[in-house]
Design an enzyme around this catalytic site. Structure first.
Site, short mmCIF file in Angstrom:
data_model
loop_
_atom_site.label_atom_id
_atom_site.label_comp_id
_atom_site.label_asym_id
_atom_site.label_seq_id
_atom_site.Cartn_x
_atom_site.Cartn_y
_atom_site.Cartn_z
N HIS A 12 16.16 -20.31 -1.86
CA HIS A 12 17.55 -19.82 -1.93
C HIS A 12 18.53 -20.93 -2.34
CE1 HIS A 12 17.67 -20.75 2.68
NE2 HIS A 12 18.24 -21.77 2.03
N HIS A 59 24.15 -22.09 6.84
CA HIS A 59 24.50 -23.42 6.32
C HIS A 59 25.94 -23.80 6.66
CE1 HIS A 59 21.10 -22.04 3.82
NE2 HIS A 59 20.79 -23.32 3.69
N GLU A 240 12.88 -25.25 6.33
CA GLU A 240 13.20 -23.83 6.10
C GLU A 240 11.95 -22.97 5.97
OE1 GLU A 240 17.50 -24.37 3.79
OE2 GLU A 240 15.69 -24.03 2.62
#
Length: 279
Positions: A12, A59, A240
């Protein structure tokens, strides 16, 4: 009864959104990555999911270092995307599925997880970019969203084993849901990359391929490394992969791989795309 039709996993990186915005999908630097998506789109068109249960990490749009939940589940009727400072366009709002979200939350608590429940939540690039990759140029997203956030930023981080258990708890919730929705599970992030410090630019294709090779058939293999070992193997931001591990757990006990694409680098990241179906 609801049906889990499969799982879609992808990187991503914000740079992907920039490439889409500029129309750089066929530029030599980006083409090997974007070439992995026509099969994903064809698969989604054939599967026709109604709901996406998405495992990702925030984030700083919802949570920052002073308030960082280990696990968070959205239970909102709508999720808006907002500017994160990357220069990306704002993406379409996402319709939620509050009833299914609360069913998932109740199952997690029954399984002795303690998620933060968010009746208001913003969506950052960890969800909006994977959606834009999967469903480009649509007037509105064709699925409702159940977002599940995992802390991959502020130590202490959850272990890979804990994240797989979280996903398996979500699977129990989806398997017991009384609706008739077709559900796709999505895991986003990674793969190996480090954006800061002495190892900035670090990538590890061997570890990435280990993850890709075992995710379908033996996800427990990915839990044998501690979080600190994963940082060493995958980079600071490569943790992640925890999102992928949790999503794999939500798919169910058995899985088969139907599509894979792997390419590096894009924006100092080893990027991958994977589609699994229940065995």
């Amino acid at each position: 009864m609801a049906e889990i039709v499969g799982a879609y996993f992808t990187s991503h990186v914000p740079g992907i959104g920039g490439a889409i915005h500029r129309g750089d999908q066929q530029a030599p630097y980006w083409k090997p990555f974007f070439d992995g998506f026509p099969p994903v789109r064809d698969w989604l068109a054939a599967m026709r999911p109604d709901v996406a249960v998405v495992f990702s990490n925030d984030h700083g749009l919802n949570f920052f270092l002073d308030t960082m939940p280990t696990f968070a589940v959205g239970a909102a009727a709508e999720y808006r995307n907002e500017d994160e400072g990357w220069g990306l366009p704002l993406y379409k709002p996402f319709a939620g599925h509050p009833a299914l979200s609360w069913h998932v939350i109740e199952q997690l608590v029954a399984d002795e997880f303690d998620p933060v429940t968010c009746q208001a939540m913003l969506v950052d690039h960890a969800i909006s970019i994977p959606f834009e990759l999967a469903w480009p140029d649509v007037a509105e997203w064709p699925v409702k969203l159940v977002p599940i956030g995992i802390n991959t930023v502020q130590h202490p981080l959850p272990s890979a084993r804990r994240c797989l258990a979280l996903g398996r708890s979500v699977h129990r919730a989806l398997a017991s849901w009384g609706g008739d929705e077709r559900i796709v599970v999505i895991g986003t992030g990674g793969l190996s990359h480090q954006l800061d410090g002495e190892r900035a630019g670090f990538m590890n294709p061997d570890y990435d391929r280990f993850c890709l090779d075992h995710l379908a058939s033996d996800p427990d293999a990915l839990t044998r490394h501690s979080v600190h070992e994963i940082v060493r193997l995958a980079g600071t931001q490569g943790v992640e992969v925890l999102n992928w591990i949790a999503a794999r757990g939500a798919l169910g006990p058995g899985a088969v791989e139907v599509h894979r694409n792997y390419h590096l680098p894009i924006s100092n990241t080893a990027a991958a795309t994977l589609v699994l179906e229940p065995a």
